[in-house]
Write a protein that holds these residues in place. Structure first.
Motif, PDB file in Angstrom:
ATOM      1  N   ARG A 221      25.348  35.832  29.613  1.00 52.99           N
ATOM      2  CA  ARG A 221      25.621  37.031  28.826  1.00 52.99           C
ATOM      3  C   ARG A 221      24.615  37.083  27.680  1.00 52.99           C
ATOM      4  N   LEU A 222      23.725  38.055  27.723  1.00 52.01           N
ATOM      5  CA  LEU A 222      22.639  38.125  26.756  1.00 52.01           C
ATOM      6  C   LEU A 222      23.176  38.270  25.335  1.00 52.01           C
ATOM      7  N   GLY A 223      22.632  37.460  24.423  1.00 52.93           N
ATOM      8  CA  GLY A 223      23.047  37.505  23.029  1.00 52.93           C
ATOM      9  C   GLY A 223      24.284  36.685  22.732  1.00 52.93           C
ATOM     10  N   LYS A 224      24.877  36.065  23.757  1.00 56.24           N
ATOM     11  CA  LYS A 224      26.066  35.235  23.593  1.00 56.24           C
ATOM     12  C   LYS A 224      25.787  33.872  24.220  1.00 56.24           C
ATOM     13  N   GLU A 225      25.409  32.912  23.388  1.00 55.44           N
ATOM     14  CA  GLU A 225      25.018  31.612  23.911  1.00 55.44           C
ATOM     15  C   GLU A 225      26.144  30.961  24.709  1.00 55.44           C
ATOM     16  N   TRP A 226      25.793  30.506  25.916  1.00 50.88           N
ATOM     17  CA  TRP A 226      26.688  29.767  26.808  1.00 50.88           C
ATOM     18  C   TRP A 226      27.915  30.569  27.225  1.00 50.88           C
ATOM     19  N   GLU A 227      27.782  31.879  27.192  1.00 53.44           N
ATOM     20  CA  GLU A 227      28.824  32.742  27.744  1.00 53.44           C
ATOM     21  C   GLU A 227      28.273  33.438  28.981  1.00 53.44           C
ATOM     22  N   TYR A 228      29.154  33.744  29.935  1.00 51.20           N
ATOM     23  CA  TYR A 228      28.692  34.238  31.223  1.00 51.20           C
ATOM     24  C   TYR A 228      29.531  35.407  31.712  1.00 51.20           C
ATOM     25  N   PHE A 229      28.869  36.287  32.460  1.00 48.54           N
ATOM     26  CA  PHE A 229      29.570  37.277  33.265  1.00 48.54           C
ATOM     27  C   PHE A 229      29.780  36.668  34.648  1.00 48.54           C
ATOM     28  N   PHE A 230      30.933  36.907  35.207  1.00 53.08           N
ATOM     29  CA  PHE A 230      31.213  36.478  36.571  1.00 53.08           C
ATOM     30  C   PHE A 230      31.289  37.726  37.459  1.00 53.08           C
ATOM     31  N   TYR A 231      30.429  37.760  38.457  1.00 50.74           N
ATOM     32  CA  TYR A 231      30.396  38.872  39.405  1.00 50.74           C
ATOM     33  C   TYR A 231      31.122  38.433  40.673  1.00 50.74           C
ATOM     34  N   VAL A 232      32.079  39.235  41.096  1.00 48.70           N
ATOM     35  CA  VAL A 232      32.946  38.856  42.210  1.00 48.70           C
ATOM     36  C   VAL A 232      33.032  39.999  43.205  1.00 48.70           C
ATOM     37  N   ASP A 233      32.945  39.658  44.497  1.00 50.81           N
ATOM     38  CA  ASP A 233      33.195  40.606  45.580  1.00 50.81           C
ATOM     39  C   ASP A 233      34.544  40.282  46.199  1.00 50.81           C
ATOM     40  N   LEU A 234      35.334  41.309  46.465  1.00 49.18           N
ATOM     41  CA  LEU A 234      36.685  41.137  46.984  1.00 49.18           C
ATOM     42  C   LEU A 234      36.913  42.008  48.210  1.00 49.18           C
ATOM     43  N   LEU A 235      37.582  41.450  49.194  1.00 50.80           N
ATOM     44  CA  LEU A 235      38.082  42.216  50.331  1.00 50.80           C
ATOM     45  C   LEU A 235      39.592  42.365  50.177  1.00 50.80           C
ATOM     46  N   PHE A 236      40.106  43.541  50.504  1.00 49.16           N
ATOM     47  CA  PHE A 236      41.546  43.758  50.384  1.00 49.16           C
ATOM     48  C   PHE A 236      42.027  44.640  51.525  1.00 49.16           C
ATOM     49  N   LYS A 237      43.328  44.568  51.800  1.00 50.90           N
ATOM     50  CA  LYS A 237      43.914  45.350  52.880  1.00 50.90           C
ATOM     51  C   LYS A 237      44.704  46.545  52.365  1.00 50.90           C
ATOM     52  N   ASP A 238      45.144  46.475  51.120  1.00 49.00           N
ATOM     53  CA  ASP A 238      45.976  47.542  50.579  1.00 49.00           C
ATOM     54  C   ASP A 238      45.379  48.050  49.275  1.00 49.00           C
ATOM     55  N   MET A 239      45.076  49.334  49.206  1.00 49.62           N
ATOM     56  CA  MET A 239      44.417  49.901  48.028  1.00 49.62           C
ATOM     57  C   MET A 239      45.303  49.814  46.786  1.00 49.62           C
ATOM     58  N   ASN A 240      46.567  50.090  46.925  1.00 52.69           N
ATOM     59  CA  ASN A 240      47.457  50.046  45.769  1.00 52.69           C
ATOM     60  C   ASN A 240      47.557  48.638  45.189  1.00 52.69           C
ATOM     61  N   THR A 241      47.590  47.639  46.071  1.00 55.49           N
ATOM     62  CA  THR A 241      47.621  46.252  45.604  1.00 55.49           C
ATOM     63  C   THR A 241      46.368  45.943  44.798  1.00 55.49           C
ATOM     64  N   TYR A 242      45.230  46.388  45.304  1.00 58.60           N
ATOM     65  CA  TYR A 242      43.962  46.166  44.585  1.00 58.60           C
ATOM     66  C   TYR A 242      43.985  46.843  43.208  1.00 58.60           C
ATOM     67  N   LEU A 243      44.369  48.117  43.164  1.00 56.77           N
ATOM     68  CA  LEU A 243      44.353  48.864  41.896  1.00 56.77           C
ATOM     69  C   LEU A 243      45.322  48.253  40.888  1.00 56.77           C
ATOM     70  N   ASN A 244      46.521  47.893  41.344  1.00 58.96           N
ATOM     71  CA  ASN A 244      47.499  47.271  40.445  1.00 58.96           C
ATOM     72  C   ASN A 244      47.008  45.910  39.951  1.00 58.96           C
TER      73      ASN A 244
END
Length: 280
Positions: free
Chosen positions: A231-254
């Motif tokens: 994370r730029l400007g924040k020493e030793w802090e990170y963004f975590f990028y995650v890809d997810l597969l799901f079967k139910d849209m409402n479950t994902y949104l909630n």
């Protein structure tokens, strides 16, 4: 989507792997392609209306393209979809040329690395790095370089009237690249979407990342990739990028609503349909 009115920005020139990926995703060879020298130019165009972008995001041999992850997040772009493509690297030169006449081979640095075993078998030939695979082929054709060859796609050989003298010279035949289709406009979520890309930050407390991953698992969200980026400007802090597969849209949104309360910052990069992974 009316492709006649949409401009699609890619990094590279005609015949590049990005152009092939765009044609594959939109199932058309008649696209309004805007060729860019750099990814930054692509992102600049995507920020405008009526412009989409096609960008490589990861490769099974070379790994993730971290700057592109950061640009997606910083520009608040929306991922519309993805496509996977096997990368086949071919050696091409002027018709009639033999490899014994070749003094230098040019291509993108990543392509050269992917063909390192072939290059090692020809130690007398100089390797030259260029900004794009297809552009290497274009330079040979434009300048009539009879003692040079390029490593590029079959499409590039056809466009620039070059002859492929060695096919499939990539060291690892299971060489695939994942490409994303991106936009500056947020798209309405459709019922058949089953994949999402998100980005979040967490504090340094013990087990904070484990708690997030456990939460996603308990909600039946299948984590297919996780990637950290400073994370730029924040020493030793990170963004975590995650890809997810799901079967139910409402479950994902909630789940995303709940996840916002568990992390420092949550960015939804896109919800889309899982791309088809081609096989050998």
């Amino acid at each position: 989507m009316n492709l006649n009115k949409i401009k699609i920005a890619i990094q590279g020139v005609a015949g590049s792997f990005h152009e092939q990926a765009a044609c594959n995703y939109f199932n058309s060879n008649d696209l309004n392609i805007i060729y860019c020298d750099t990814f930054d130019q692509v992102f600049n165009l995507v920020s405008k209306k009526n412009h989409l972008g096609v960008i490589a995001i990861e490769n099974t041999v070379a790994g993730s393209i971290l700057p592109n992850y950061r640009s997606l997040q910083e520009n608040n772009f929306n991922i519309l979809g993805e496509t996977y493509m096997r990368i086949e690297q071919h050696l091409m030169t002027f018709p009639g040329n033999k490899i014994e006449k070749i003094k230098e081979i040019s291509s993108h640095p990543m392509a050269l690395r992917q063909c390192q075993k072939f290059l090692n078998n020809h130690p007398k030939i100089k390797s030259v790095e260029k900004e794009d695979t297809a552009k290497s082929a274009a330079i040979i054709e434009e300048n009539k370089l009879t003692n040079a060859a390029a490593i590029a796609s079959e499409m590039a050989a056809e466009i620039y009237n070059l002859e492929i003298i060695e096919r499939g010279i990539e060291t690892n035949k299971k060489n695939f690249t994942r490409f994303l289709i991106i936009s500056s406009d947020k798209k309405v979520i459709k019922a058949d979407f089953n994949k999402a890309s998100i980005c979040f930050t967490i504090d340094h407390s013990i087990g904070s990342l484990a708690k997030v991953l456990t939460f996603l698992s308990e909600r039946n969200l299948n984590l297919t990739k996780i990637q950290s980026n400073p994370r730029l400007g924040k020493e030793w802090e990170y963004f975590f990028y995650v890809d997810l597969l799901f079967k139910d849209m409402n479950t994902y949104l909630n789940s995303m609503t709940k996840l916002k309360t568990m992390v420092g910052e949550l960015i939804l990069l896109g919800t889309y349909k899982d791309g088809i992974k081609n096989k050998l």
